[in-house]
Design a protein around this motif. Sequence first.
Motif, PDB file in Angstrom:
ATOM      1  N   HIS A 192       0.854  -1.179   0.000  1.00 12.73           N
ATOM      2  CA  HIS A 192       0.000   0.000   0.000  1.00 12.73           C
ATOM      3  C   HIS A 192       0.893   1.233   0.000  1.00 12.73           C
ATOM      4  N   LEU A 193       0.497   2.248  -0.786  1.00 15.98           N
ATOM      5  CA  LEU A 193       1.235   3.507  -0.763  1.00 15.98           C
ATOM      6  C   LEU A 193       0.805   4.300   0.467  1.00 15.98           C
ATOM      7  N   ILE A 194       1.762   4.772   1.216  1.00 14.80           N
ATOM      8  CA  ILE A 194       1.496   5.586   2.395  1.00 14.80           C
ATOM      9  C   ILE A 194       1.934   7.016   2.049  1.00 14.80           C
ATOM     10  N   TYR A 195       0.995   7.936   2.057  1.00 17.28           N
ATOM     11  CA  TYR A 195       1.285   9.322   1.697  1.00 17.28           C
ATOM     12  C   TYR A 195       1.663  10.109   2.943  1.00 17.28           C
ATOM     13  N   SER A 196       2.737  10.867   2.837  1.00 18.59           N
ATOM     14  CA  SER A 196       3.161  11.670   3.975  1.00 18.59           C
ATOM     15  C   SER A 196       2.420  13.002   3.999  1.00 18.59           C
ATOM     16  N   ASN A 197       1.773  13.348   2.911  1.00 15.76           N
ATOM     17  CA  ASN A 197       1.070  14.612   2.806  1.00 15.76           C
ATOM     18  C   ASN A 197      -0.272  14.343   2.146  1.00 15.76           C
ATOM     19  N   ILE A 198      -1.329  14.827   2.715  1.00 14.82           N
ATOM     20  CA  ILE A 198      -2.666  14.553   2.195  1.00 14.82           C
ATOM     21  C   ILE A 198      -2.890  15.170   0.814  1.00 14.82           C
ATOM     22  N   ALA A 199      -2.167  16.222   0.471  1.00 18.01           N
ATOM     23  CA  ALA A 199      -2.401  16.917  -0.795  1.00 18.01           C
ATOM     24  C   ALA A 199      -2.262  16.000  -2.002  1.00 18.01           C
ATOM     25  N   GLY A 200      -1.348  15.072  -1.972  1.00 14.24           N
ATOM     26  CA  GLY A 200      -1.132  14.204  -3.119  1.00 14.24           C
ATOM     27  C   GLY A 200      -1.968  12.946  -3.114  1.00 14.24           C
ATOM     28  N   LEU A 201      -2.734  12.738  -2.063  1.00 13.66           N
ATOM     29  CA  LEU A 201      -3.551  11.541  -1.956  1.00 13.66           C
ATOM     30  C   LEU A 201      -4.657  11.577  -3.010  1.00 13.66           C
ATOM     31  N   PRO A 202      -4.790  10.524  -3.817  1.00  8.34           N
ATOM     32  CA  PRO A 202      -5.923  10.488  -4.751  1.00  8.34           C
ATOM     33  C   PRO A 202      -7.235  10.583  -3.962  1.00  8.34           C
ATOM     34  N   LEU A 203      -8.146  11.393  -4.445  1.00 11.01           N
ATOM     35  CA  LEU A 203      -9.405  11.597  -3.740  1.00 11.01           C
ATOM     36  C   LEU A 203     -10.139  10.280  -3.519  1.00 11.01           C
ATOM     37  N   CYS A 204     -10.027   9.367  -4.470  1.00  8.44           N
ATOM     38  CA  CYS A 204     -10.723   8.082  -4.330  1.00  8.44           C
ATOM     39  C   CYS A 204     -10.130   7.217  -3.218  1.00  8.44           C
ATOM     40  N   GLU A 205      -8.985   7.622  -2.639  1.00  8.24           N
ATOM     41  CA  GLU A 205      -8.375   6.883  -1.533  1.00  8.24           C
ATOM     42  C   GLU A 205      -8.546   7.584  -0.185  1.00  8.24           C
ATOM     43  N   LEU A 206      -9.374   8.619  -0.172  1.00  3.39           N
ATOM     44  CA  LEU A 206      -9.643   9.322   1.085  1.00  3.39           C
ATOM     45  C   LEU A 206     -10.317   8.354   2.052  1.00  3.39           C
ATOM     46  N   PRO A 207      -9.825   8.255   3.279  1.00  2.00           N
ATOM     47  CA  PRO A 207     -10.447   7.338   4.245  1.00  2.00           C
ATOM     48  C   PRO A 207     -11.940   7.641   4.408  1.00  2.00           C
ATOM     49  N   PRO A 208     -12.764   6.597   4.525  1.00  2.00           N
ATOM     50  CA  PRO A 208     -14.215   6.785   4.627  1.00  2.00           C
ATOM     51  C   PRO A 208     -14.649   7.747   5.732  1.00  2.00           C
ATOM     52  N   ALA A 209     -13.977   7.730   6.854  1.00  2.00           N
ATOM     53  CA  ALA A 209     -14.357   8.636   7.952  1.00  2.00           C
ATOM     54  C   ALA A 209     -14.185  10.095   7.540  1.00  2.00           C
ATOM     55  N   LEU A 210     -13.109  10.398   6.816  1.00  2.00           N
ATOM     56  CA  LEU A 210     -12.895  11.772   6.358  1.00  2.00           C
ATOM     57  C   LEU A 210     -13.884  12.131   5.254  1.00  2.00           C
ATOM     58  N   GLU A 211     -14.166  11.183   4.373  1.00  2.00           N
ATOM     59  CA  GLU A 211     -15.155  11.438   3.326  1.00  2.00           C
ATOM     60  C   GLU A 211     -16.516  11.744   3.955  1.00  2.00           C
ATOM     61  N   ASN A 212     -16.885  10.986   4.969  1.00  2.00           N
ATOM     62  CA  ASN A 212     -18.165  11.231   5.656  1.00  2.00           C
ATOM     63  C   ASN A 212     -18.214  12.602   6.297  1.00  2.00           C
ATOM     64  N   GLU A 213     -17.100  13.044   6.849  1.00  2.00           N
ATOM     65  CA  GLU A 213     -17.047  14.386   7.438  1.00  2.00           C
ATOM     66  C   GLU A 213     -17.247  15.459   6.369  1.00  2.00           C
ATOM     67  N   LEU A 214     -16.619  15.267   5.215  1.00  2.00           N
ATOM     68  CA  LEU A 214     -16.820  16.203   4.103  1.00  2.00           C
ATOM     69  C   LEU A 214     -18.287  16.226   3.699  1.00  2.00           C
ATOM     70  N   ILE A 215     -18.878  15.051   3.573  1.00  2.00           N
ATOM     71  CA  ILE A 215     -20.279  14.939   3.169  1.00  2.00           C
ATOM     72  C   ILE A 215     -21.186  15.674   4.152  1.00  2.00           C
ATOM     73  N   MET A 216     -20.989  15.447   5.446  1.00  2.00           N
ATOM     74  CA  MET A 216     -21.837  16.087   6.449  1.00  2.00           C
ATOM     75  C   MET A 216     -21.705  17.607   6.430  1.00  2.00           C
ATOM     76  N   ARG A 217     -20.526  18.099   6.103  1.00  2.00           N
ATOM     77  CA  ARG A 217     -20.313  19.546   6.108  1.00  2.00           C
ATOM     78  C   ARG A 217     -20.759  20.220   4.811  1.00  2.00           C
ATOM     79  N   LEU A 218     -20.715  19.506   3.699  1.00  2.00           N
ATOM     80  CA  LEU A 218     -21.038  20.132   2.411  1.00  2.00           C
ATOM     81  C   LEU A 218     -22.460  19.856   1.931  1.00  2.00           C
ATOM     82  N   ASP A 219     -23.123  18.859   2.498  1.00  2.00           N
ATOM     83  CA  ASP A 219     -24.512  18.560   2.110  1.00  2.00           C
ATOM     84  C   ASP A 219     -25.507  19.567   2.678  1.00  2.00           C
ATOM     85  N   VAL A 220     -25.130  20.278   3.707  1.00  2.00           N
ATOM     86  CA  VAL A 220     -26.040  21.239   4.340  1.00  2.00           C
ATOM     87  C   VAL A 220     -25.688  22.661   3.900  1.00  2.00           C
TER      88      VAL A 220
END
Length: 128
Positions: free
Chosen positions: A13-41
């Motif tokens: 598995h590739l381990i990214y030292s900086n979130i900026a280069g992380l492919p969006l499709c590899e964002l951890p589900p917990a962080l994706e859910n936080e984005l969803i909760m903040r942007l859906d409202v």
Amino acid sequence: MIKFVLCQKVNNHLIYSNIAGLPLCELPPALENELIMRLDVRHKGEYGWKKLGNAFKFEEYKLEYLETAYQRPVGSPTKDLLDILGKIQCRTVGEVLNELKGSYVNRPDVAQFVCQKWQETKYDKNTK
């Protein structure tokens, strides 16, 4: 602005030292859910997901289609938008964060939250 990111391979598995280069499709589900909760409202009368879609030059009919997600029992226009950005357009988390921090979307609070949670997640993994 694209940043070069250091990464290493651990257990295949590739381990990214900086979130900026992380492919969006590899964002951890917990962080994706936080984005969803903040942007859906609404925030200051506007939906964050819609502003983000506009920032990425989504055509109006696509934004209207994404909005139909609210009619589904567990639908989320933000989730659908992130799926398109990550899986079809191959965007990075950094690109999304830059738009969130930009003057058009103007949600630096959400970008900061994601970065903070990423650091906490990295720290937790490194201390276990």
